[in-house]
Scaffold this active site. Structure first.
Site, PDB file in Angstrom:
ATOM      1  N   GLY A 176      51.529  54.226  62.129  1.00  0.00           N
ATOM      2  CA  GLY A 176      50.315  53.908  61.390  1.00  0.00           C
ATOM      3  C   GLY A 176      49.110  54.050  62.278  1.00  0.00           C
ATOM      4  N   ASP A 208      41.689  37.425  61.748  1.00  0.00           N
ATOM      5  CA  ASP A 208      41.848  38.702  61.030  1.00  0.00           C
ATOM      6  C   ASP A 208      43.182  38.747  60.305  1.00  0.00           C
ATOM      7  OD1 ASP A 208      40.951  41.136  60.142  1.00  0.00           O
ATOM      8  OD2 ASP A 208      41.688  42.259  61.863  1.00  0.00           O
TER       9      ASP A 208
END
Length: 849
Positions: A539, A657
Site C-alpha cells: 500500500g 490519527d
C-alpha cells in the site's frame, strides 16, 4: 318559631357546586389548547404543558394598554417573546381570542372589532390552536394538533423581536429581516431595528437600523460566525447553531441548546442590540451572555471603506497597506467614516503599460469584509480569478466556504487579537516593495545562481562518496547478517548525521531516552522485498510506500520505506521508532527494527497478511467476509488497544490519527493499531494539551482539536466513535458528501433519534447480527462523538460498556458538527485524498496499506 334541621349531604353538594363554578375559568386556563367554539378572554390564558410559557393578554411595563402574546410563565420576569396586536393595542380589559369562521385565530376588542388575525390559508375551518413546550403557538386542523409540519400558521414562523431554541430562520436568496425590535422598552409596536440573515457570500446574522446596517456577525463557516470574537469552536458546539435542510428543500438556521432545561433567548432590543440571555434561577434575573455590538469596532464599517478597526490599539482605525485617508483632516480629528483610498492605481487602471503586475498583500486575523462572492475553487485558482478581473479588490480562501472574492470596496473590516481569517488585498506592484532591475541584471543573477547551485550539488555528491556507510551495508545478505547489532539510536552517528538530530525525543517538555532497537541492513531489506518491486507493494501511505518482505530465515515482514520528499520529518520518524519500541500489546502493531542509511529511512514491522481494516470494510465485494462477530471482536480489540495507550502503558499516549486504514489485521483478523507517526506523549499530570500544528485525517478529528488544537485522550475517543460507526455501517464517514447530510455522524444520529438505528447497519450483516449488541455499539458510538470532550466517555468506560451487557449506557447528546457549504450546495465536495496544509494546519489523508 319553626326549627328545621339542615341536611349535611345537601350542604356538601352545594359547596362542591360553588367550588366548581368558582374554579371553572382557572381549569380552562390550565389547558394548552383552544378549539373551535372556545374563546380566551382577558384574564384567562393557555399554559404550555411544562409551564414555561403562557398565552394571554398583558400590559408591558407601566403601560395601561393590553396586548395579546406569549410570555414566560413560571419565572418572576415574565418577558414577552411574541406579540400579536403590536400595532393595534386594546385600551380596555375586554379583549378576546377565538377561532374565526374561516378557521383563523382572531383577536378582537370589546366591540368585537378585530385587532389581529393569523390570516393563514386554511383548507378546513375545523381548526385548533396549541401552545407547545417550545413556546410556539401552532394553528392546525383538529386532527393534527401541535404538528408543526402540518401547521397552517405558527408564531415561530411569524416572530416579533425574539429568537428561541428550536426556531428556524430561513436562509433564502435575499435578505430576510425576520425580527423587529419594540419601539421602546414598554411599547411593543415595531421599532427602528431589525435582525435577520443575509445569504450573500456565506450566511451571516445582520442587525439593521431601518435600511442601514448596524452590525453583522461575519460569515458562517459551518462551525462559527467568523466575525464574533467570543465564538470559539467550543462555545459554538455548546450553543448549538447549525444549518439544516428541511423537507421543503429550504435551508434554515437552527439552534439547539446543550441543556434543554435552561431558559434561553436571543433578542433584538428596542435600542438596537442583539443579545443572548439566559435565566439565572439563583439570581432570579435574565443574565446577558453576549451583546452586539459590544464596542466601537463592532459598529458597522466604523473605520470606513478600506479601513481596519483594532480595539486593542491606541489608534482604532488604520488604512490598509497601499491606502491612505480620503479626508486626512477629518481622520486626524477621529472621524474615520470617510474611509481610505488607493495610493497607486492597479495595472489595469493605468493608462500606460509601464510598471509590473499587481500582487497581493496578506492581512491576517481579520473579520472579513462584507459583500463577498463565493466560488468553489482552490486557493491558487481563487488568486488567478482575482488577478484576471480588474474589479477584484481582494480574495480569501476559508475552510468550508472556499474562495471568497470582493469586487467592490472592502467594507467593515476588523482586526482581532485572536482568531480571524486571512485576507489577500490586491495592490499595485509599486506598493509591494518590489525592486525594479534592468532585464540584463536579472538574467545575470539567475545564471550566477544556477552556477552556484550546480557547484554545490557537485560538492555534496563528492562529499557523500567520501562518507562511510554502515559497516554491514555491503555484506552478503545472510540470516546472520541481515540484522545488524543493536544500536542505541541516540548514539548512532549514521542517525545523527543523516537524520540531522539526536534520537532522544523531547515531548511536551520532558525527555524520553533513545530506544535500543535492531538496525537492519539496507541491502538485505532490498533483497527481501525483491528490490522494492511493485508486486511486493502492500500500500501507499502519506509518508511513503509499504512493501512485503521475507527475510533469509523465512520470516515475513512489512517494510515502511519513507519517501525522501515525505511529509514525515525527523520528529515523526523519532516518534514512531521510540513509541512503538516501548509498547507491547496484542492489539498494537509490533515494530521489529529500523534501517537508516544515507537518505533512506525505513521501519520494519511484523507482517499483517490481511492488510488493513478499510481493505475489507469499504469494499462491497469483501464486506461480507467481516460478519458481525468479527466486527464486534475488532471493535473490542481497538478499544482495548486504545485503553492500553491511554492508561496502562508506561507512557500515556494519544494516537491522534485513528482510522480504518491504520487498523491492521493479522491472520486471525485480530486488529492491531498502527502508524504512530503523529502520536504524542502526555506528562503524568496532564489532561489536555494545546498545539499549533493540527495533524490528523478529515472526518476523524474531534471538534476541539480541529478548531483550536486542543487534544486529550478524549480526542482519540471521538475518532474511535467515528470508526465504530464505520464498522457497523460499512460506510466511510466522508461518503455522504454528495448528499444533503455532511457526515456519517449526522446520518447515524437522525436514524438513532427516530428509533431506526438498525437502518444504519451494513446490509451484508443486518439479518445475521445480534441486534441488541449492534444497538449497544451504535449508542456507544454516539456517546463517543459528542461535541464536548467532557461528555465523551473514557476508553475504560467504553471497554466496560462493550464487554458487559448489564452495564447501563447513558443517552448521547445530539452532535452539531456540520458544514454550511455541504448543506447549501450539495454539488460541492472535497476529494477524499486531498491533502490540505497551511502554517497552522496539516491534515493528512493516508491510503490503506
Amino acid at each position: 318559631m319553626i326549627s328545621k334541621s339542615i341536611n349535611p349531604v345537601l350542604v356538601f353538594l352545594l359547596s362542591v357546586s360553588y367550588s366548581l363554578l368558582f374554579l371553572a375559568p382557572f381549569c380552562h386556563a390550565a389547558n394548552n389548547t383552544l378549539t373551535r367554539g372556545q374563546s380566551l378572554k382577558d384574564g384567562e390564558s393557555l399554559i404550555s404543558v411544562d409551564e414555561n410559557f403562557e398565552l394571554g393578554f398583558f400590559s408591558p411595563g407601566n403601560s395601561s394598554l393590553r396586548y395579546f402574546g406569549i410570555r414566560y410563565y413560571k419565572i418572576r420576569d415574565q418577558a414577552a417573546i411574541w406579540v400579536a396586536n403590536r400595532e393595534k393595542p386594546i385600551s380596555g380589559s375586554d379583549g378576546v381570542l377565538r377561532i374565526g369562521e374561516d378557521g383563523n385565530l382572531l383577536v378582537a376588542d370589546g366591540n368585537g372589532s378585530p385587532v389581529w388575525s393569523s390570516n393563514a390559508s386554511v383548507v378546513s375551518n375545523n381548526t385548533a390552536a396549541m401552545l407547545d413546550p417550545t413556546g410556539n403557538l401552532i394553528l392546525s386542523s383538529n386532527d393534527s394538533i401541535g404538528e408543526t409540519d402540518k401547521a397552517y400558521w405558527q408564531s415561530f414562523s411569524n416572530p416579533t423581536d425574539t429568537y428561541l431554541p428550536n426556531m428556524k430562520v430561513l436562509i433564502s436568496s435575499a435578505e430576510i429581516h425576520a425580527f423587529t425590535s419594540w419601539k421602546s422598552a414598554n411599547d411593543p409596536s415595531p421599532g427602528n431595528f431589525t435582525m435577520g440573515v443575509d445569504p450573500r457570500g456565506a450566511p451571516q446574522i445582520v442587525v439593521w437600523e431601518r435600511s442601514r446596517r448596524r452590525w453583522r456577525s461575519g460569515h458562517w463557516n459551518g462551525l462559527i460566525f467568523s466575525g464574533v470574537p467570543y465564538m470559539t469552536a467550543l462555545t459554538t458546539y455548546r450553543y448549538g447553531f447549525k444549518v439544516t435542510r428541511e423537507s421543503d428543500g429550504k435551508f434554515y438556521f437552527t439552534y439547539n441548546p446543550s441543556d434543554n432545561s435552561e431558559l434561553m433567548r436571543f433578542q433584538i432590543t428596542w435600542n438596537g442590540f442583539e443579545e443572548q440571555k439566559r435565566w439565572n434561577e439563583s439570581a432570579k434575573t435574565w443574565q446577558v451572555m453576549q451583546s452586539q455590538p459590544s464596542e466601537e469596532c463592532e459598529n458597522y464599517n466604523y473605520c470606513g471603506n478600506f479601513g481596519v478597526c483594532t480595539s486593542s490599539g491606541s489608534h482604532k482605525c488604520r488604512c490598509m497597506e497601499g491606502f491612505e485617508p480620503r479626508q486626512p483632516d477629518q481622520w486626524r480629528r477621529g472621524n474615520w467614516s470617510g474611509g481610505c483610498g488607493r495610493r497607486s492605481p492597479l495595472q489595469c487602471q493605468r493608462n500606460t503599460s509601464s510598471g509590473g503586475e499587481d500582487g497581493f498583500k496578506t492581512l491576517r486575523g481579520l473579520k472579513l469584509p462584507d459583500f463577498a462572492d463565493v466560488e468553489s475553487i482552490s486557493l491558487d485558482a481563487c488568486r488567478e480569478m482575482c488577478l484576471n478581473n480588474c474589479s477584484c479588490k481582494a480574495y480569501a480562501h476559508v475552510s468550508q466556504i472556499q474562495c471568497m472574492i470582493w469586487n467592490g470596496d472592502l467594507i467593515d473590516v476588523q482586526r482581532f487579537v485572536e482568531g480571524g481569517n486571512t485576507l489577500y488585498v490586491r495592490l499595485a506592484d509599486s506598493e509591494l516593495g518590489r525592486s525594479r532591475m534592468p532585464t540584463y541584471v536579472i538574467i545575470l543573477i539567475v545564471l550566477a545562481g544556477l552556477a552556484f547551485l550546480a557547484i554545490s550539488i557537485w560538492l555534496l555528491w563528492m562529499l557523500k562518496k567520501s562518507l562511510k556507510v554502515l559497516p554491514a551495508a555491503t555484506s552478503a545478505c545472510t540470516s546472520s547478517k541481515c540484522e545488524l547489532p543493536v544500536y542505541d539510536l541516540s548514539k548512532s552517528k549514521e542517525y545523527s548525521t543523516d537524520a540531522s538530530g539526536s534520537a532522544d525525543l523531547v515531548i511536551e517538555g520532558s525527555q524520553v531516552n533513545g530506544s535500543d532497537l535492531p538496525m537492519f541492513n539496507f541491502n538485505c531489506l532490498a533483497a527481501a522485498t525483491n528490490n522494492f518491486s511493485e508486486e511486493n507493494k502492500l500500500g501507499q501511505g502519506g509518508f511513503g510506500l509499504v512493501y512485503k518482505g521475507k527475510l533469509p530465515g523465512g520470516k515475513e515482514i512489512a517494510v515502511k520505506r519513507l519517501s525522501k520528499i515525505s511529509g514525515q520529518g525527523l520528529q515523526e520518524f523519532k516518534n514512531e521508532i521510540i513509541l512503538i519500541a516501548k509498547l507491547q500489546h496484542r492489539n498494537l502493531v509490533r515494530l521489529l527494527g529500523c534501517s537508516i542509511q544515507g537518505d533512506e529511512k525505513m521501519l520494519i514491522y511484523e507482517y499483517m497478511p490481511n492488510k488493513s481494516l478499510d481493505y475489507f470494510l469499504f469494499d462491497p465485494d469483501k464486506q461480507a467476509l467481516l460478519d458481525w462477530s468479527k466486527r464486534f471482536a475488532i471493535i473490542e480489540g481497538i478499544a482495548r488497544g486504545l485503553l492500553y495507550l491511554h492508561r496502562d502503558s508506561r507512557l500515556r499516549i494519544i494516537h491522534r490519527d485513528l482510522k480504518a486504514s491504520n487498523i491492521l489485521l493479522d491472520e486471525e483478523m485480530n486488529p492491531k493499531i498502527s502508524d504512530f507517526g503523529m502520536a504524542r506523549i502526555f506528562g503524568g499530570n496532564q489532561s489536555e494539551i494545546n498545539t499549533n500544528r493540527v495533524v490528523g485525517t478529515y472526518g476523524y478529528m474531534a471538534p476541539e482539536y480541529a478548531m483550536e488544537g486542543l487534544f486529550s485522550v478524549k480526542s482519540d475517543v471521538y475518532s474511535f466513535g467515528v470508526l465504530l460507526l464505520e464498522i457497523v455501517s460499512g460506510r466511510r464517514n466522508t461518503s455522504f458528501r454528495q448528499t444533503e447530510r455532511m457526515i456519517l455522524i449526522a446520518y447515524a444520529w437522525d436514524l438513532w433519534n427516530e428509533g431506526k438505528a438498525m437502518d444504519i447497519v451494513d446490509l451484508s450483516i443486518r439479518d445475521s447480527c445480534d441486534e441488541n449488541e449492534v444497538l449497544r455499539c451504535i449508542q456507544i458510538g454516539m456517546l463517543c462523538v459528542q461535541d464536548s470532550a467532557l461528555h465523551r466517555p473514557t476508553m475504560a468506560s467504553v471497554v466496560l460498556m462493550l464487554e458487559s451487557s448489564t452495564t447501563s449506557i447513558p443517552l448521547p447528546r445530539q452532535p452539531t458538527f456540520t458544514s454550511v457549504r455541504a448543506s447549501i450546495d450539495p454539488e460541492i465536495s472535497l476529494e477524499v485524498q486531498e491533502v490540505a496544509s497551511s502554517s497552522d494546519l496539516t491534515v493528512k489523508v493516508v491510503a490503506g496499506r
